[in-house]
Design an enzyme around this catalytic site. Structure first.
Site, PDB file in Angstrom:
ATOM      1  N   SER A  30       0.882  -1.097  -0.024  1.00 33.98           N
ATOM      2  CA  SER A  30       0.055  -0.130   0.049  1.00 33.98           C
ATOM      3  C   SER A  30       0.752   1.320  -0.063  1.00 33.98           C
ATOM      4  CB  SER A  30      -0.807   0.030   1.128  1.00 33.98           C
ATOM      5  OG  SER A  30      -0.194   0.131   2.458  1.00 33.98           O
ATOM      6  N   ASP A 217      -0.458   7.398   9.880  1.00 39.92           N
ATOM      7  CA  ASP A 217      -1.047   6.724  11.062  1.00 39.92           C
ATOM      8  C   ASP A 217      -0.289   5.887  11.784  1.00 39.92           C
ATOM      9  OD1 ASP A 217      -0.297   4.851   8.972  1.00 39.92           O
ATOM     10  OD2 ASP A 217      -2.132   4.499   8.344  1.00 39.92           O
ATOM     11  N   HIS A 220       1.964   4.098   7.382  1.00 37.36           N
ATOM     12  CA  HIS A 220       1.774   4.975   6.073  1.00 37.36           C
ATOM     13  C   HIS A 220       2.288   6.431   6.087  1.00 37.36           C
ATOM     14  CE1 HIS A 220      -1.118   1.720   5.888  1.00 37.36           C
ATOM     15  NE2 HIS A 220      -0.792   1.432   4.611  1.00 37.36           N
TER      16      HIS A 220
END
Length: 286
Positions: A30, A217, A220
């Site tokens: 991601s 967070d 990320h």
């Protein structure tokens, strides 16, 4: 006078043997998938900006994937076409570990044992070399550090009363996988960006007091984290892969005009090379 002939994509006269635009491919999870984020100044977008008019940067990040799932996808027909059927690839980044390094008890689904992670990374490097050539430039990137406070805050915001208050990812675990990645990079003789260390500490070894701000967070990247990685990659390319380094115009400092890159030529003449009274001269093929 007669109008010029219309050339379509299927017209044999339109075909050319001229080299196509070079490509840079980003493999990862991601953190790579989100690397083109406009709102967060994605690190992949930083590379695309650097290589404008020279190379297309292809994002092949898969949110939630670990290194093993990526290899499973790479073995499918869809995966082979998506990941490897590209011409002119000059650089590949491999950026896994954030999910692999999950706690085996709290996140068994994404966890990959360290030795298996190392074997998987070797497999991805091998696929890159077998598909793009043994001399393909590869940069291996370590998983980033984890901010515990940020992860717990994210947990509460997302899961509310169902938040466990337990850390499924930790700084210690990500550090072990960063070290494991470095071992593989040394073994395979490929450049290694130790993001886990570089984000936390300066070159002199002192802790960066604001390193946690690089993470939105706890895992990320925030805008500043994306810029940090983008700048670090460009710095590494400049130092270790000088033929791929894009040197800004010495007069203007810009990269969109009159920049120089030894291995990747720009497409189309610079605008100041065009004689407006005879523009066809500069476009005439020799």
């Amino acid at each position: 006078s007669d109008p010029p002939p219309r050339i379509t994509m299927t017209d044999p006269q339109s075909m050319t043997s001229a080299p196509k635009r070079a490509k840079i491919i980003l493999f990862g999870d991601s953190i790579t998938q989100m690397s083109f984020s406009a709102s967060d100044c994605g690190w992949g977008a930083c590379l695309a900006d650097r290589y404008q008019r020279r190379a297309d940067v292809l994002n092949r990040g898969f949110s939630g994937y670990n290194s093993g799932w990526f290899l499973k996808f790479a073995a499918t027909d869809e995966g082979k076409a998506d990941l490897f059927e590209h011409e002119g690839v000059r650089l590949v980044t491999i950026f896994f570990g954030a999910n692999d390094a999950s706690d085996s008890g709290l996140n068994e689904r994404q966890h990959v044992p360290l030795e298996t992670y190392q074997s998987n990374v070797k497999g991805i490097v091998s696929l890159a070399r077998s598909n793009f050539g043994d001399d393909i430039n590869i940069i291996l990137i370590s998983p980033p550090p984890v901010c515990h406070e940020g992860r717990l805050r994210f947990q509460k915001e997302r899961y509310k009363d169902k938040a466990t208050g337990k850390l499924e990812r930790t700084l210690e675990l990500s550090g072990k996988y960063a070290k494991g990645g470095m071992e593989i990079a040394n073994e395979l003789d490929i450049p290694f960006l130790d993001l886990w260390t570089k984000m936390q500490f300066t070159s002199s070894g002192s802790e960066r007091p604001s390193w946690r701000e690089f993470l939105s967070d706890g895992l990320h990247f925030s805008s500043s984290g994306n810029k940090f990685l983008g700048d670090a990659l460009i710095e590494m390319i400049d130092e270790l892969l000088p033929d791929l380094s894009v040197k800004p115009c010495p007069e203007s400092g810009n990269i969109n005009s009159s920049s120089v890159c030894t291995a990747i030529k720009r497409k189309g003449p610079w605008h100041d090379e065009i004689d407006h009274t005879q523009p066809e001269k500069v476009f005439r093929q020799s």
